[in-house]
Scaffold this motif. Structure first.
Motif, PDB file in Angstrom:
ATOM      1  N   GLU A 221     -21.917  13.579  -3.398  1.00 21.37           N
ATOM      2  CA  GLU A 221     -21.238  14.392  -4.402  1.00 21.37           C
ATOM      3  C   GLU A 221     -20.974  13.561  -5.657  1.00 21.37           C
ATOM      4  O   GLU A 221     -20.931  12.331  -5.603  1.00 21.37           O
ATOM      5  CB  GLU A 221     -19.907  14.919  -3.842  1.00 21.37           C
ATOM      6  CG  GLU A 221     -20.025  15.672  -2.534  1.00 21.37           C
ATOM      7  CD  GLU A 221     -20.666  17.034  -2.689  1.00 21.37           C
ATOM      8  OE1 GLU A 221     -20.692  17.552  -3.825  1.00 21.37           O
ATOM      9  OE2 GLU A 221     -21.137  17.584  -1.686  1.00 21.37           O
ATOM     10  N   GLU A 222     -20.761  14.232  -6.772  1.00 19.63           N
ATOM     11  CA  GLU A 222     -20.450  13.513  -8.005  1.00 19.63           C
ATOM     12  C   GLU A 222     -19.105  12.804  -7.893  1.00 19.63           C
ATOM     13  O   GLU A 222     -18.155  13.336  -7.309  1.00 19.63           O
ATOM     14  CB  GLU A 222     -20.411  14.466  -9.199  1.00 19.63           C
ATOM     15  CG  GLU A 222     -21.767  14.907  -9.671  1.00 19.63           C
ATOM     16  CD  GLU A 222     -21.706  15.588 -11.033  1.00 19.63           C
ATOM     17  OE1 GLU A 222     -20.687  15.423 -11.740  1.00 19.63           O
ATOM     18  OE2 GLU A 222     -22.669  16.270 -11.388  1.00 19.63           O
ATOM     19  N   THR A 263     -14.909  16.725 -13.171  1.00 22.10           N
ATOM     20  CA  THR A 263     -15.477  15.638 -12.374  1.00 22.10           C
ATOM     21  C   THR A 263     -14.417  15.007 -11.475  1.00 22.10           C
ATOM     22  O   THR A 263     -13.280  14.785 -11.897  1.00 22.10           O
ATOM     23  CB  THR A 263     -16.053  14.554 -13.302  1.00 22.10           C
ATOM     24  OG1 THR A 263     -17.056  15.126 -14.138  1.00 22.10           O
ATOM     25  CG2 THR A 263     -16.663  13.409 -12.504  1.00 22.10           C
ATOM     26  N   GLU A 480     -20.552  22.643 -13.784  1.00 23.93           N
ATOM     27  CA  GLU A 480     -20.579  22.362 -12.345  1.00 23.93           C
ATOM     28  C   GLU A 480     -21.274  21.041 -12.025  1.00 23.93           C
ATOM     29  O   GLU A 480     -20.996  20.416 -11.011  1.00 23.93           O
ATOM     30  CB  GLU A 480     -21.293  23.503 -11.595  1.00 23.93           C
ATOM     31  CG  GLU A 480     -20.623  24.856 -11.762  1.00 23.93           C
ATOM     32  CD  GLU A 480     -19.202  24.870 -11.200  1.00 23.93           C
ATOM     33  OE1 GLU A 480     -18.965  24.172 -10.188  1.00 23.93           O
ATOM     34  OE2 GLU A 480     -18.335  25.558 -11.770  1.00 23.93           O
ATOM     35  N   ARG A 481     -22.236  20.626 -12.849  1.00 23.71           N
ATOM     36  CA  ARG A 481     -22.949  19.364 -12.675  1.00 23.71           C
ATOM     37  C   ARG A 481     -22.910  18.601 -13.992  1.00 23.71           C
ATOM     38  O   ARG A 481     -23.250  19.147 -15.047  1.00 23.71           O
ATOM     39  CB  ARG A 481     -24.411  19.609 -12.272  1.00 23.71           C
ATOM     40  CG  ARG A 481     -24.624  20.102 -10.852  1.00 23.71           C
ATOM     41  CD  ARG A 481     -24.347  19.000  -9.822  1.00 23.71           C
ATOM     42  NE  ARG A 481     -25.041  17.754 -10.101  1.00 23.71           N
ATOM     43  CZ  ARG A 481     -26.311  17.507  -9.747  1.00 23.71           C
ATOM     44  NH1 ARG A 481     -27.021  18.428  -9.117  1.00 23.71           N
ATOM     45  NH2 ARG A 481     -26.860  16.339 -10.016  1.00 23.71           N
ATOM     46  N   ARG A 524     -26.653  14.310 -13.782  1.00 21.96           N
ATOM     47  CA  ARG A 524     -27.965  14.589 -14.357  1.00 21.96           C
ATOM     48  C   ARG A 524     -28.071  13.870 -15.700  1.00 21.96           C
ATOM     49  O   ARG A 524     -27.174  13.981 -16.541  1.00 21.96           O
ATOM     50  CB  ARG A 524     -28.149  16.087 -14.559  1.00 21.96           C
ATOM     51  CG  ARG A 524     -28.328  16.872 -13.266  1.00 21.96           C
ATOM     52  CD  ARG A 524     -28.214  18.369 -13.504  1.00 21.96           C
ATOM     53  NE  ARG A 524     -28.646  19.139 -12.347  1.00 21.96           N
ATOM     54  CZ  ARG A 524     -28.451  20.442 -12.201  1.00 21.96           C
ATOM     55  NH1 ARG A 524     -27.817  21.129 -13.148  1.00 21.96           N
ATOM     56  NH2 ARG A 524     -28.876  21.062 -11.123  1.00 21.96           N
TER      57      ARG A 524
END
Length: 738
Positions: A221-222, A263, A480-481, A524
């Motif tokens: 996960e981040e 985050t 979300e990312r 990303r």
């Protein structure tokens, strides 16, 4: 079912992020309910929503909100508006915790998570004695999971954890606790004398144990692990995957380092002495998914985990792993010297930045920064027989640069210069200084050849090319990312025209110092590419470094949307500090009525500073002004004055005294032709602000000892990395390997 309604088990291992989503959903609902005012019905509806949040007790485990005999009661900050508006806390306590009668001076809603908090509510009534009020019992409310109490600004209540169980309760206020400085506490439940009491001084933030953090760093996960000490302190000892994010510089750095507000962030310091203040700042700025490492790095080491020294360690360890696993060929400085003297067919390229090259270089080297190597090397070494030597100041960029050319399959023999210019100086040879070396522009044929090589190595590393439509999807998912966007061309190309919102990160530096640009693991990263070479070359190394998903975007054309250098956004947390003009400051210095502190970087201070100024890192300023008379004005300066204003506002808020910033900073002072100084006199905090390079030592014996220590440290990173465990490094084979 929405994501915030999912059971914790469906959210994976990341309870902190599931909790943050649930809190965000609650706050959005509360804002809607209270939009038209804080009526009884509206607050009761908020209480119902808070009850539902509290019933998701798995989001609020005791391990995240610890209490013990040394700290039997503790308030944990979950959310606060930057302006001090809505504020949500978790109050944790051991069985029997009690508070005497007190008010809040704002509305409050309390809901249970675990345990029973008995609230006895009183109405305050004036008496004939203005120093004493009476309290009349109104109601008793037991608040456990599934229940809540609503308090008006004038309600007085006592609380006690009853039934012999520890408790955790959610407290939602109309004003942040630290702003509630007019609350009163009574001597007893009948009333009597009362006094105002100060806001709590030690509000903490959800905890994460070293063991849980170790698991989180590899759970897929981040996560952003940020060390909030000043960078020079961080360099001495830190967790490998931590990024340096000094607490007093967060308003300038955090928006670029961790762009996604939701985050999962873990803050670390040595012992929790700084991290909670930094966490408060982040929460108020809108990053609400923030935890603090229990015990800091001292706790991490006590748990048996590895600590690292140095700067940009993941990237430097990566370089050592490359040489260790791929057996990158090298040449010694003695052999290089002999071959250059002999006139051999050899080209030496320096893979550092042009600015570093101008500072010092091998006398015969060409400047060719890392991302430019594949793109431009054939212009400097068109004959396949020519030996290409890649050098840097130490080891990493020499190794990575040489292996870049080898992996890309250029026909030339390629080696790195063992230990770089450090070894050159240790051999008692001289460096050139002040050289300007324009980069050679590749012709169409060499560009096509370089493009094919870059495409091949990027594909083998797993870098994906994307089009505008796919990039739009990534942008749509950026809540979300985490999404980082970098233009890896030269500074001149970037400033001549770049896409709006894209940061500048020359490719070699993005690989060499990834932790300075990307604070979030598993993010990303999109690199922009118009030539088909440099972004792919950079992306290939980032993909092999591991920990991120890497893409390359190739726009159809280069629309000149934004000119000039990268814009830096300063996030306002406090009212801006007042400024003082350079000439007014100069007069005050001459009169002895002002103290000036430079807070930017020691190296810049030593080059040139306001005459009479002192240098100190921001997080130690309070100790240096503690005994300064209130009649003496404190003025802060930094290069352009931006950091000085941020720090001055924070320092003023913490100390209660007026602190001003020098208008325009040291640059304005110099432009006004006011007296300047140079050198290390009045440096109060040593190397706390930044890693102090051995190259900076004027004493040659100290310099050479520093070189040897640094080179030994770099070589030792391979063994230390093996003790750390898998951090995601995945190397590809060179072009043409079976």
């Amino acid at each position: 079912m929405s994501l915030t309604e999912l059971p914790v088990e469906a959210a994976g291992n990341d309870i902190a992020s599931a909790r943050a989503r649930a809190i965000d959903a609650f706050l959005a609902q509360a804002r809607g309910l209270l939009r038209r005012g804080t009526t009884h019905d509206a607050l009761q509806a908020v209480a119902d929503a808070l009850i539902r949040l509290g019933q998701r007790h798995a989001l609020f485990p005791a391990a995240h909100f610890p209490v013990d005999a040394q700290r039997p009661a503790q308030v944990y900050r979950l959310a606060e508006d930057a302006d001090g508006g809505f504020a949500l806390y978790l109050s944790a306590g051991l069985a029997g915790k009690a508070q005497p009668p007190h008010d809040h001076s704002t509305w409050a809603v309390i809901a249970g998570v675990e345990g029973n908090e008995r609230n006895v509510v009183y109405r305050r009534r004036k008496t004939a004695d203005p120093a004493r009020d009476a309290l009349e019992h109104q109601r008793t409310v037991d608040v456990a999971a599934g229940s809540a109490v609503v308090l008006s600004p004038t309600d007085v209540h006592t609380i006690e954890l009853v039934d012999g169980h520890d408790g955790r309760h959610l407290h939602f206020y109309g004003r942040a606790l630290e702003l509630l400085d007019r609350r009163v506490v009574f001597e007893g439940t009948e009333g009597g004398s009362y006094r105002h009491f100060a806001p709590p001084k030690n509000i903490r933030h959800p905890a994460i144990t070293p063991q849980a953090l170790k698991a989180a760093l590899s759970d897929g996960e981040e996560i952003a692990l940020l060390d909030v000490r000043e960078t020079g302190v961080f360099v001495r000892s830190h967790i490998l995957l931590a990024a340096s994010a000094p607490s007093w510089r967060l308003e300038i750095q955090i928006d670029r380092l961790v762009p996604r507000r939701s985050t999962r962030i873990v803050l670390a310091d040595a012992d929790e002495s700084l991290a909670h203040q930094a966490a408060a700042k982040l929460v108020r700025l809108g990053w609400r998914n923030v935890s603090v490492l229990s015990g800091g790095t001292e706790g991490w080491a006590a748990a048996g985990y590895e600590l690292f020294s140095g700067s940009n360690v993941p990237s430097k360890a990566f370089g050592e792993v490359i040489e260790h696993r791929k057996h990158t060929p090298w040449i010694s400085v003695d052999e290089l010297h002999q071959r250059v003297e002999r006139g051999d067919d050899i080209v030496v390229v320096d893979s550092r930045t042009p600015e570093e090259f101008a500072d010092f270089s091998l006398p015969f080297a060409h400047s060719l920064p890392g991302a430019e190597l594949v793109y431009r090397i054939q212009e400097l070494a068109p004959r396949p027989e020519t030996l290409v030597v890649v050098n840097c100041a130490g080891r990493t960029r020499s190794i990575v640069g040489a292996q870049t050319l080898i992996d890309a399959g250029i026909p030339n023999p390629v080696v790195s210069l063992k230990d770089g210019t450090m070894a050159w100086l240790l051999a008692d040879r001289k460096l050139a200084r002040g050289r300007a070396a324009p980069l050679p522009e590749p012709g169409e044929r060499t560009r096509q050849d370089a493009r094919a090589r870059a495409e091949d190595v990027a594909a083998r590393a797993g870098v994906r090319r994307i089009d505008a439509a796919t990039f739009a999807l990534l942008e749509a998912e950026s809540e979300e990312r985490s999404l980082y966007r970098f233009d890896v061309r030269t500074r001149q190309e970037y400033e001549a025209g770049h896409l709006e919102g894209w940061r500048w990160a020359p490719g070699g530096q993005l690989v060499q110092a990834t932790d300075e640009y990307v604070g979030t693991r598993r993010a990303r990263i999109v690199l922009v590419d118009w030539d088909g070479v440099r972004a792919l070359t950079t992306g290939a190394w980032l993909a092999q470094l591991g920990g991120h998903e890497v893409f390359v975007l190739s726009p159809a054309a280069l629309p000149v949307l934004v000119l000039g250098p990268e814009a830096v956004r300063v996030l306002p947390l406090r009212a801006p500090a007042p400024v003082i003009a350079p000439r007014e400051t100069a007069a005050a210095l001459e009169a002895g009525t002002v103290l000036v502190f430079d807070v930017e970087r020691r190296a810049a201070y030593e080059r040139q500073h306001v005459a009479g100024a002192r240098f100190a890192v921001p997080d130690r300023l309070q100790e240096f002004i503690a005994d300064v008379p209130a009649s003496q004005l404190i003025v802060l300066t930094s290069s352009d004055g931006v950091l000085a204003r941020v720090v001055a506002a924070e320092l003023g808020a913490r100390t209660g005294r007026e602190v001003r910033a020098l208008a325009g900073g040291t640059q304005a002072w110099v432009a006004a032709r006011l007296p300047t100084g140079h050198g290390a006199d009045n440096v109060l905090t040593g190397d706390d602000d930044h890693w102090y390079s051995p190259y900076a030592h004027a004493d040659l014996a100290r310099r050479d000892a520093g070189f040897r220590q640094y080179l030994d440290w770099e070589i030792g990173l391979v063994a230390q990395l093996e003790r750390e465990g898998d951090v995601g490094i995945r190397l590809v084979e060179p072009a043409g390997s079976s």
